[in-house]
Design an enzyme around this catalytic site. Structure first.
Site, PDB file in Angstrom:
ATOM      1  N   ILE A 120     -69.079 -33.325 -24.143  1.00  0.00           N
ATOM      2  CA  ILE A 120     -70.042 -34.294 -24.685  1.00  0.00           C
ATOM      3  C   ILE A 120     -69.404 -35.677 -24.770  1.00  0.00           C
ATOM      4  O   ILE A 120     -69.666 -36.557 -23.958  1.00  0.00           O
ATOM      5  CB  ILE A 120     -70.569 -33.835 -26.064  1.00  0.00           C
ATOM      6  CG1 ILE A 120     -71.262 -32.473 -25.947  1.00  0.00           C
ATOM      7  CG2 ILE A 120     -71.545 -34.857 -26.650  1.00  0.00           C
ATOM      8  CD1 ILE A 120     -71.635 -31.843 -27.274  1.00  0.00           C
ATOM      9  N   CYS A 121     -68.560 -35.872 -25.775  1.00  0.00           N
ATOM     10  CA  CYS A 121     -68.050 -37.207 -26.080  1.00  0.00           C
ATOM     11  C   CYS A 121     -67.007 -37.710 -25.095  1.00  0.00           C
ATOM     12  O   CYS A 121     -66.666 -38.889 -25.105  1.00  0.00           O
ATOM     13  CB  CYS A 121     -67.502 -37.233 -27.505  1.00  0.00           C
ATOM     14  SG  CYS A 121     -68.787 -36.945 -28.739  1.00  0.00           S
ATOM     15  N   LEU A 122     -66.509 -36.838 -24.230  1.00  0.00           N
ATOM     16  CA  LEU A 122     -65.663 -37.273 -23.123  1.00  0.00           C
ATOM     17  C   LEU A 122     -66.482 -37.441 -21.850  1.00  0.00           C
ATOM     18  O   LEU A 122     -66.438 -38.493 -21.203  1.00  0.00           O
ATOM     19  CB  LEU A 122     -64.524 -36.287 -22.885  1.00  0.00           C
ATOM     20  CG  LEU A 122     -63.542 -36.642 -21.759  1.00  0.00           C
ATOM     21  CD1 LEU A 122     -62.848 -37.966 -22.019  1.00  0.00           C
ATOM     22  CD2 LEU A 122     -62.505 -35.536 -21.559  1.00  0.00           C
TER      23      LEU A 122
END
Length: 213
Positions: A120-122
């Site tokens: 997700i956040c990467l």
């Protein structure tokens, strides 16, 4: 037609062209980290942050909903004690103009990213920032996902999009590149001993041998 991968010397990282973005290394994110042993990710991301500081690579810290997810890892904050992390609500940090503006302000195009979670956040900012013309490198062992499969599938997705996977010690070594660059050798040695496990032990042993000659 897909863009061919960059090769040659220009494809390698340099401290002068790099900017580091560290995303959401917070307690809530670590609580559901199952792709790696959490203490190893902590060790690796702190080592990466120390390397960035040693090479004067601009580093941007971010959190997501800090009020619920917790403050950034203390070890990271200790490396950059004056810096207040950018706290977002967006899962994709590249949709927060403050993050994008902070990266743009450095004037650098080699974007190195590590984040929790990988899927997700990467993955989101890696894929998004590629479209803005950055050469994007993501640090797999300073990141992690909710499962090994989630992490691995995200890595495949980012590679398919054109980003480059690296390990944290690979990033530091590429910034150093030449032991004749003596200004940063002592810092690299200290970081290696503190954060590189067996390699650090071996390096310390070698330095002890040299000191006895």
């Amino acid at each position: 037609m897909p863009t061919p991968p960059k090769v040659g010397l220009e494809a390698l990282l340099t401290p002068e062209r790099s900017v580091l973005l560290l995303i959401d290394h917070q307690p809530f994110q670590f609580a559901n980290l199952h792709s790696h042993e959490p203490t190893m990710v902590i060790n690796n991301v702190v080592g990466l942050a120390k390397a960035a500081k040693a090479f004067s690579v601009p580093t941007i810290l971010t959190t997501v909903t800090q009020g619920r997810g917790g403050h950034i890892l203390q070890g990271l904050q200790n490396v950059f004690p004056e810096q207040k992390p950018i706290d977002r609500t967006t899962l994709n940090s590249w949709e927060d103009s403050r993050v994008v503006d902070a990266v743009k302000a450095t004037g650098r195009k080699q974007l190195v990213i590590a984040a929790l979670w990988t899927e997700i956040c990467l993955a989101y900012p890696v894929i998004h920032s590629l479209a803005d013309g950055y050469d994007v490198f993501f640090v797999t062992d300073a990141s992690g996902g909710v499962s090994r499969e989630s992490h691995d599938m995200a890595v495949l997705r980012m590679v398919q999009a054109g980003a480059v996977p690296m390990s944290w010690i690979g990033v530091m070594s590429e910034w150093q590149r030449d032991w004749a660059r003596e200004a940063t050798v002592s810092a690299v040695a200290e970081i290696t001993v503190a954060h590189s496990g067996a390699s650090g032990v071996a390096f310390q042993w070698e330095m002890q041998l040299l000191s006895t000659k």
